[in-house]
Design an enzyme around this catalytic site. Structure first.
Site, short mmCIF file in Angstrom:
data_model
loop_
_atom_site.label_atom_id
_atom_site.label_comp_id
_atom_site.label_asym_id
_atom_site.label_seq_id
_atom_site.Cartn_x
_atom_site.Cartn_y
_atom_site.Cartn_z
CG LEU A 53 39.82 4.28 -64.87
CD1 LEU A 53 39.50 2.85 -65.24
CD2 LEU A 53 38.87 5.02 -64.00
CG ASP A 54 44.39 6.95 -59.45
OD1 ASP A 54 44.61 7.77 -60.53
OD2 ASP A 54 43.71 7.21 -58.53
NE ARG A 55 51.18 -0.59 -61.96
CZ ARG A 55 52.25 -0.71 -62.23
NH1 ARG A 55 53.07 0.20 -62.07
NH2 ARG A 55 52.71 -1.86 -62.63
CB THR A 57 40.92 2.60 -60.10
OG1 THR A 57 41.44 3.47 -58.94
CG2 THR A 57 39.48 2.68 -60.15
CG HIS A 162 45.32 9.85 -55.85
ND1 HIS A 162 46.43 9.90 -55.36
CD2 HIS A 162 45.32 9.10 -57.14
CE1 HIS A 162 47.33 9.20 -56.20
NE2 HIS A 162 46.81 8.86 -57.18
#
Length: 264
Positions: A53-55, A57, A162
């Site tokens: 997961l993106d930082r 999120t 993204h």
């Protein structure tokens, strides 16, 4: 301590907070607190990543408790056998339900990908989305006397970098708090007036077949205080019953004359 959503002898899933890296990266060498090491210390055994997961999120992060478990989970993600559901708060009123099939050019990091090709063809990217609710607030931005937000459900069918953030920007409904692809004025206003000081994207649910037992498994992550405050201020409580935290008690203090339009 991280919230453990699920754990058995093969798998562990946690509710990743916004702002946390999944694992250490040389791109951010000063960051000492990361999910993998925290979970390892918390449960007393090594964990193996299956996805990321993106930082910024938050939400469900699933890991294996052995290299084999991590590998089998990764295969399920790569083969699109795991269903992912996200929720986001976006700029404007996104009120329809549709599937966006919009290829994305691979995003390259200036340092990590400096030797990668820059002439690659766009990659297939598909997202199903559904508007859940809208609200109009008496907060002026630029030439507009009011502000509009929407609550959106997102089911990515592919896993590009993204993807959800870029797809919603393509739809002209960027996610609130998206510093790279979003609306800077809207982000600042949302933070100042409503406390939305993070990316308002949450990985709410994962559904999969357990790689060892063969049983269906659904994992859900509860919403943090920023999210719960937003749902309360915008009149959206009860729309995400599987993720809302019933013990949250807000102090709204907002104008009760908002115009609210909610769709099931």
């Amino acid at each position: 301590m991280l919230e453990i959503i699920y754990q058995d002898e093969w798998l562990v899933a946690v509710n990743k907070p916004s702002g946390w890296l999944v694992h250490r990266s040389w791109l951010d060498r000063d960051e000492k607190v990361v999910v993998m090491q925290t979970v390892r210390d918390q449960i007393g055994q090594h964990v193996f990543t299956a996805h990321r997961l993106d930082r910024p999120t938050s939400g469900v992060l699933l890991m294996g408790l052995s290299s084999e478990a991590g590998r089998l989970l990764s295969q399920q993600f790569e083969q699109h056998l795991i269903q992912k559901r996200y929720h986001a708060i976006v700029r404007g009123w996104l009120m329809d339900a549709a599937t966006l099939d919009y290829p994305l050019v691979e995003e390259l990091d200036k340092i990590a990908d400096k030797f990668s090709r820059t002439d690659k063809e766009p990659q297939p990217a598909v997202t199903r989305y559904r508007g859940l609710a809208t609200v109009e607030l008496p907060v002026a931005i630029s030439k507009f006397p009011t502000t509009r937000y929407g609550l959106v459900e997102l089911d990515p069918q592919t896993g590009r970098k993204h993807q959800l953030r870029r797809h919603l920007t393509h739809l002209r409904h960027p996610i609130i708090g998206d510093s790279k692809h979003g609306d800077l004025r809207q982000n600042r206003s949302a933070a100042a007036h409503f406390g939305l000081n993070r990316l308002m994207l949450h990985a709410s649910e994962l559904s999969l077949t357990h790689p060892f037992t063969g049983e269906p498994l659904t994992l859900r992550a509860g919403l943090d205080d920023v999210w719960m405050q937003a749902l309360t201020q915008f009149g959206w409580r009860g729309l995400l019953p599987m993720n809302e935290r019933v013990e949250f008690v807000p102090d709204s203090g907002q104008d009760e004359t908002w115009q609210l339009a909610t769709r099931e």
